[in-house]
Scaffold this motif. Sequence first.
Motif, mmCIF file in Angstrom:
data_model
loop_
_atom_site.group_PDB
_atom_site.id
_atom_site.type_symbol
_atom_site.label_atom_id
_atom_site.label_comp_id
_atom_site.label_asym_id
_atom_site.label_seq_id
_atom_site.Cartn_x
_atom_site.Cartn_y
_atom_site.Cartn_z
ATOM 1 N N GLY A 86 -47.687 16.815 17.128
ATOM 2 C CA GLY A 86 -46.242 16.969 17.131
ATOM 3 C C GLY A 86 -45.627 18.033 16.247
ATOM 4 O O GLY A 86 -44.491 17.860 15.797
ATOM 5 N N SER A 87 -46.298 19.149 15.973
ATOM 6 C CA SER A 87 -45.656 20.229 15.224
ATOM 7 C C SER A 87 -44.374 20.675 15.911
ATOM 8 O O SER A 87 -43.371 20.971 15.261
ATOM 9 N N THR A 88 -44.418 20.738 17.235
ATOM 10 C CA THR A 88 -43.228 21.107 18.004
ATOM 11 C C THR A 88 -42.456 19.887 18.476
ATOM 12 O O THR A 88 -41.241 19.779 18.267
ATOM 13 N N GLY A 98 -36.411 19.825 13.236
ATOM 14 C CA GLY A 98 -35.936 20.980 12.480
ATOM 15 C C GLY A 98 -34.867 21.762 13.220
ATOM 16 O O GLY A 98 -33.904 22.260 12.612
ATOM 17 N N ALA A 99 -35.015 21.897 14.542
ATOM 18 C CA ALA A 99 -34.010 22.597 15.341
ATOM 19 C C ALA A 99 -32.688 21.842 15.324
ATOM 20 O O ALA A 99 -31.607 22.447 15.213
ATOM 21 N N CYS A 100 -32.750 20.520 15.438
ATOM 22 C CA CYS A 100 -31.529 19.709 15.371
ATOM 23 C C CYS A 100 -30.901 19.799 13.978
ATOM 24 O O CYS A 100 -29.670 19.798 13.842
ATOM 25 N N HIS A 157 -39.844 22.052 8.614
ATOM 26 C CA HIS A 157 -40.115 21.451 9.922
ATOM 27 C C HIS A 157 -39.970 22.418 11.086
ATOM 28 O O HIS A 157 -40.806 22.403 12.002
ATOM 29 N N LEU A 158 -38.936 23.236 11.103
ATOM 30 C CA LEU A 158 -38.762 24.153 12.228
ATOM 31 C C LEU A 158 -39.690 25.358 12.123
ATOM 32 O O LEU A 158 -40.464 25.636 13.046
ATOM 33 N N CYS A 159 -39.626 26.063 11.008
ATOM 34 C CA CYS A 159 -40.429 27.289 10.877
ATOM 35 C C CYS A 159 -41.924 26.980 10.904
ATOM 36 O O CYS A 159 -42.700 27.664 11.583
ATOM 37 N N LEU A 197 -44.459 29.958 24.450
ATOM 38 C CA LEU A 197 -43.460 29.505 25.415
ATOM 39 C C LEU A 197 -43.080 28.054 25.159
ATOM 40 O O LEU A 197 -41.891 27.695 25.169
ATOM 41 N N GLY A 198 -44.071 27.214 24.902
ATOM 42 C CA GLY A 198 -43.815 25.793 24.702
ATOM 43 C C GLY A 198 -42.984 25.507 23.471
ATOM 44 O O GLY A 198 -41.979 24.783 23.536
ATOM 45 N N THR A 199 -43.384 26.074 22.331
ATOM 46 C CA THR A 199 -42.683 25.733 21.090
ATOM 47 C C THR A 199 -41.264 26.268 21.086
ATOM 48 O O THR A 199 -40.334 25.589 20.625
#
Length: 488
Positions: free
Chosen positions: A244-246, A253-255, A403-405, A432-434
């Motif tokens: 689950g890194s992504t 992290g994106a949120c 978390h994001l980077c 592409l996935g991440t």
Amino acid sequence: MLHFRACLLAFITLATCVSAQEGNAKIEAKLDTIIKKLDASQGTLNEVAKAVKPAPAPAAAPAAASSPADASLKSDIETVQLNLNYVWMVATGALVFVMQAGFAMVELGFARAKNSINIIMKNFLDFCISAIVFLFIGFGLMFGTSAGGWIGTDSFWISNHPADDKMWAFWFFQVVFAGTACTIVSGAMAERTKFVGYLIYAALLAAIVYPLGGHWCWGSFGGAFGVGGEKGWLEAMGFVDFAGSTVVHGCGGACALAGILVVGARHGRFAKDGTPRLIAGHNIPLAALGVFILWFGWFGFNAGSTLVGNGTIGRIAVNTTIAPAAAALSAMISMWFVQGRPDVGITLNGSLGGAVGVTACCANISPASAFIVGLIAGIITTVATIALERMQIDDAVGAVPVHLCNGWWGTLSVALFNMDGFDAHKLGVQALGTFSVTLTAFTVCFGIFKLVDKMVGLRASDNEQIDGLDFAEHAANAYPDFQTTEQA
């Protein structure tokens, strides 16, 4: 026998010649009698030899069919392994649940004392809400029968499964991951976010945002447990995110980035000219305890993602040890180089960045590669922290760098350090996935936070921030024997 007879015949011939010369008829008669007896003996010997000749070796007999006892033993072994797998999932899921306490302690330590109750309430309630909405909505969207690889369409109500169904262990292991993705945002937006607005966000993330990316990458995982089974569109392309890194950390992290952009910086964090001002946490030892708890829980997070209790968990645990250790060192050294002294906050966050970085690739890289992944993750944590501050983006605990980077970095590392060899196409799929998952999470959550801000308000007022959210939101004080606000 044939050699002996030939010699004898030669001797007889010689003797015959001698007898002819001497004219001894009696000797010839005697020799004829001996030859007849020898011929008779030779025949007897031939018959005896045929009688005692060893019979040809029989063809190998077909393997005996397994006995009922063997079949029963094999069945018992398989049953024990399956039960071990279920115990392993529940036990490691409990470790991941303990990470909720780790996140709460980190946020508490890095924040000011006047917001302690608010922080505890958010970290406690976001899991409670996540569990409920994941039961009724999120689990089905994530693991239900796929609609073209984009979203699950069933398994929203799972209470009709029998008590001993294998699905329950799988559900429990997944819900704690949903809670982890949700609580990452709390720290980034700490000390200026209204409580009600945060709870609304938590419900929507666990119900929709996290399951959406999860279905794309892990949609088929429920098939072995009686739900869904079709691959999401990224998974079908060969995208790999082991733990689950992504899916978890990149999404959270994106949120978090979306949230801090909408809610803005804390009161007093930046001067009018943009110069950053330090807002020191009130209890760094508590934050360090939180990091230890998170690291401890991460062994369940990564090794538990095997979903089976077998020998593969050993190297995963080793990689989950090496990467955070290397990242803590590289983060400390890099910040030491920048500001001339080792910084405790960046060192602690560096270790978490290393744990995030190795989460996607912990099952397919060597410990030596985990060391490199960790070293780079620590540097990424330091550089991203400095960059956010220079852009006047206020991340109270460093959730975005961690978390994001490092979610991006860890997901790309799946292809970069794969023990089976580097594959450029695989790297493209990973990229592409991440970026697809994190960009979608950022966009949807940005809209959610904007909507919440319009409907109920997201940002606490400056006076509420000065008084502290413990007083403004909860009319309480976490440390009643001490002054915890700037106001007397």
